[in-house]
Design a protein around this motif. Structure first.
Motif, PDB file in Angstrom:
ATOM      1  N   UNK A 104       0.851  -1.195   0.000  1.00 23.92           N
ATOM      2  CA  UNK A 104       0.000   0.000   0.000  1.00 23.92           C
ATOM      3  C   UNK A 104       0.889   1.249   0.000  1.00 23.92           C
ATOM      4  N   UNK A 105       0.540   2.214  -0.819  1.00 23.16           N
ATOM      5  CA  UNK A 105       1.334   3.431  -0.942  1.00 23.16           C
ATOM      6  C   UNK A 105       1.285   4.244   0.341  1.00 23.16           C
ATOM      7  N   UNK A 106       2.377   4.958   0.588  1.00 27.26           N
ATOM      8  CA  UNK A 106       2.493   5.789   1.786  1.00 27.26           C
ATOM      9  C   UNK A 106       1.373   6.828   1.851  1.00 27.26           C
ATOM     10  N   UNK A 107       1.042   7.420   0.717  1.00 27.12           N
ATOM     11  CA  UNK A 107       0.000   8.459   0.697  1.00 27.12           C
ATOM     12  C   UNK A 107      -1.335   7.908   1.182  1.00 27.12           C
ATOM     13  N   UNK A 108      -1.641   6.668   0.809  1.00 27.70           N
ATOM     14  CA  UNK A 108      -2.917   6.078   1.221  1.00 27.70           C
ATOM     15  C   UNK A 108      -2.912   5.736   2.714  1.00 27.70           C
ATOM     16  N   UNK A 109      -1.762   5.337   3.218  1.00 26.89           N
ATOM     17  CA  UNK A 109      -1.647   5.064   4.657  1.00 26.89           C
ATOM     18  C   UNK A 109      -1.859   6.355   5.443  1.00 26.89           C
ATOM     19  N   UNK A 110      -1.248   7.429   4.975  1.00 27.70           N
ATOM     20  CA  UNK A 110      -1.396   8.725   5.653  1.00 27.70           C
ATOM     21  C   UNK A 110      -2.849   9.197   5.578  1.00 27.70           C
ATOM     22  N   UNK A 111      -3.480   8.989   4.433  1.00 29.91           N
ATOM     23  CA  UNK A 111      -4.880   9.382   4.287  1.00 29.91           C
ATOM     24  C   UNK A 111      -5.758   8.578   5.242  1.00 29.91           C
ATOM     25  N   UNK A 112      -5.461   7.307   5.400  1.00 29.57           N
ATOM     26  CA  UNK A 112      -6.211   6.461   6.336  1.00 29.57           C
ATOM     27  C   UNK A 112      -6.067   6.986   7.764  1.00 29.57           C
ATOM     28  N   UNK A 113      -4.836   7.317   8.149  1.00 28.90           N
ATOM     29  CA  UNK A 113      -4.585   7.864   9.490  1.00 28.90           C
ATOM     30  C   UNK A 113      -5.343   9.179   9.675  1.00 28.90           C
ATOM     31  N   UNK A 114      -5.366  10.016   8.639  1.00 29.93           N
ATOM     32  CA  UNK A 114      -6.086  11.291   8.693  1.00 29.93           C
ATOM     33  C   UNK A 114      -7.570  11.073   8.965  1.00 29.93           C
ATOM     34  N   UNK A 115      -8.152  10.105   8.254  1.00 36.24           N
ATOM     35  CA  UNK A 115      -9.582   9.835   8.397  1.00 36.24           C
ATOM     36  C   UNK A 115      -9.924   9.281   9.771  1.00 36.24           C
ATOM     37  N   UNK A 116      -9.009   8.515  10.351  1.00 37.47           N
ATOM     38  CA  UNK A 116      -9.241   7.943  11.686  1.00 37.47           C
ATOM     39  C   UNK A 116      -8.985   8.987  12.772  1.00 37.47           C
ATOM     40  N   UNK A 117      -8.023   9.878  12.537  1.00 36.72           N
ATOM     41  CA  UNK A 117      -7.634  10.876  13.553  1.00 36.72           C
ATOM     42  C   UNK A 117      -8.802  11.752  13.984  1.00 36.72           C
ATOM     43  N   UNK A 118      -9.682  12.111  13.060  1.00 37.89           N
ATOM     44  CA  UNK A 118     -10.775  13.025  13.415  1.00 37.89           C
ATOM     45  C   UNK A 118     -11.765  12.380  14.390  1.00 37.89           C
ATOM     46  N   UNK A 119     -11.715  11.052  14.524  1.00 41.51           N
ATOM     47  CA  UNK A 119     -12.592  10.378  15.491  1.00 41.51           C
ATOM     48  C   UNK A 119     -12.159  10.665  16.925  1.00 41.51           C
ATOM     49  N   UNK A 120     -10.962  11.243  17.089  1.00 42.42           N
ATOM     50  CA  UNK A 120     -10.533  11.678  18.413  1.00 42.42           C
ATOM     51  C   UNK A 120     -11.480  12.693  19.021  1.00 42.42           C
ATOM     52  N   UNK A 121     -12.313  13.330  18.194  1.00 39.61           N
ATOM     53  CA  UNK A 121     -13.304  14.277  18.689  1.00 39.61           C
ATOM     54  C   UNK A 121     -14.322  13.613  19.617  1.00 39.61           C
ATOM     55  N   UNK A 122     -14.483  12.310  19.493  1.00 40.39           N
ATOM     56  CA  UNK A 122     -15.426  11.603  20.367  1.00 40.39           C
ATOM     57  C   UNK A 122     -14.799  11.260  21.720  1.00 40.39           C
ATOM     58  N   UNK A 123     -13.485  11.362  21.821  1.00 44.26           N
ATOM     59  CA  UNK A 123     -12.780  10.996  23.049  1.00 44.26           C
ATOM     60  C   UNK A 123     -12.311  12.192  23.855  1.00 44.26           C
ATOM     61  N   UNK A 124     -12.030  13.283  23.169  1.00 44.57           N
ATOM     62  CA  UNK A 124     -11.429  14.436  23.827  1.00 44.57           C
ATOM     63  C   UNK A 124     -12.232  15.698  23.522  1.00 44.57           C
ATOM     64  N   UNK A 125     -12.180  16.690  24.433  1.00 45.18           N
ATOM     65  CA  UNK A 125     -12.953  17.918  24.215  1.00 45.18           C
ATOM     66  C   UNK A 125     -12.456  18.711  23.022  1.00 45.18           C
ATOM     67  N   UNK A 126     -13.416  19.287  22.312  1.00 44.64           N
ATOM     68  CA  UNK A 126     -13.115  20.140  21.169  1.00 44.64           C
ATOM     69  C   UNK A 126     -12.668  21.522  21.638  1.00 44.64           C
ATOM     70  N   UNK A 127     -13.277  22.005  22.715  1.00 46.04           N
ATOM     71  CA  UNK A 127     -13.007  23.359  23.190  1.00 46.04           C
ATOM     72  C   UNK A 127     -13.174  23.392  24.696  1.00 46.04           C
ATOM     73  N   UNK A 128     -12.578  24.386  25.320  1.00 45.38           N
ATOM     74  CA  UNK A 128     -12.738  24.570  26.765  1.00 45.38           C
ATOM     75  C   UNK A 128     -12.917  26.029  27.103  1.00 45.38           C
TER      76      UNK A 128
END
Length: 196
Positions: free
Chosen positions: A1-25
């Motif tokens: 799998x190409x590096x660009x696609x791996x990075x894109x996959x990580x990018x798409x998963x990273x935004x799910x961190x919004x469900x675990x951590x606060x967006x703003x304080x």
């Protein structure tokens, strides 16, 4: 799998961190509160930083006619759906799309983030300016107009004897990282296409 696609996959998963951590304080400091009052804003809820912080903020705000911080707002239903949909779309693009699609995802996520910030500002404005005319305490500016109590969108602001602080939370870092990584994936994918 190409590096660009791996990075894109990580990018798409990273935004799910919004469900675990606060967006703003948002934090309020004042002499009468040795321990500041704080609340975290998640993608789907308001939450006390310390027990009863939101209750105490509501009690304090009631005196100047501000509305209570609600249990929920429509955005808490809409935003999670949007983030899940964008994450799924990003994962699909990572596995099946071409690098140009990474740029499309980046642009769409950027526009959605800007829309979210505008919505947050409007909510803060309405919260700080739509005051009950029958409030116990009334404050006016130097021109005699009713004073607003809008927290800062970003940074710190003096409001009467309070200092209000408003800053991104860890969830915003995950969101920013996801958006940034998708742009990185685009450039790496572009370079890979030239060497293929």
């Amino acid at each position: 799998m190409k590096l660009s696609k791996i990075i894109m996959f990580v990018a798409a998963v990273a935004i799910l961190g919004l469900f675990l951590f606060p967006l703003w304080g948002i934090t309020l400091e004042a002499p009468q509160y040795p321990t500041p009052l704080s609340m975290d804003i998640y993608i789907n809820k308001f939450e006390d930083y310390r027990p009863h912080d939101i209750k105490n903020i509501n009690l304090m705000n009631h005196y100047v006619g501000m509305e209570y911080i609600p249990e929920t707002i429509p955005e808490f239903t809409i935003f999670p759906i949007v983030i899940i949909a964008m994450s799924v779309l990003g994962i699909i693009i990572a596995f099946t799309g071409k690098y140009k699609w990474f740029l499309g995802w980046f642009i769409l996520m950027t526009l959605l983030s800007i829309a979210g910030m505008i919505d947050f500002y409007i909510w803060e404005y309405n919260y700080g300016h739509n005051l009950d005319p029958n409030a116990i305490m009334k404050f006016t500016d130097k021109d005699g107009n009713p004073m607003g109590f809008q927290p800062p969108f970003f940074g710190s602001k003096q409001i009467l004897n309070f200092v209000a602080h408003s800053y991104p939370g860890i969830g915003s870092i995950f969101l920013g990282a996801g958006i940034g990584l998708s742009l990185l994936a685009f450039f790496i994918g572009k370079k890979e296409s030239k060497t293929a």
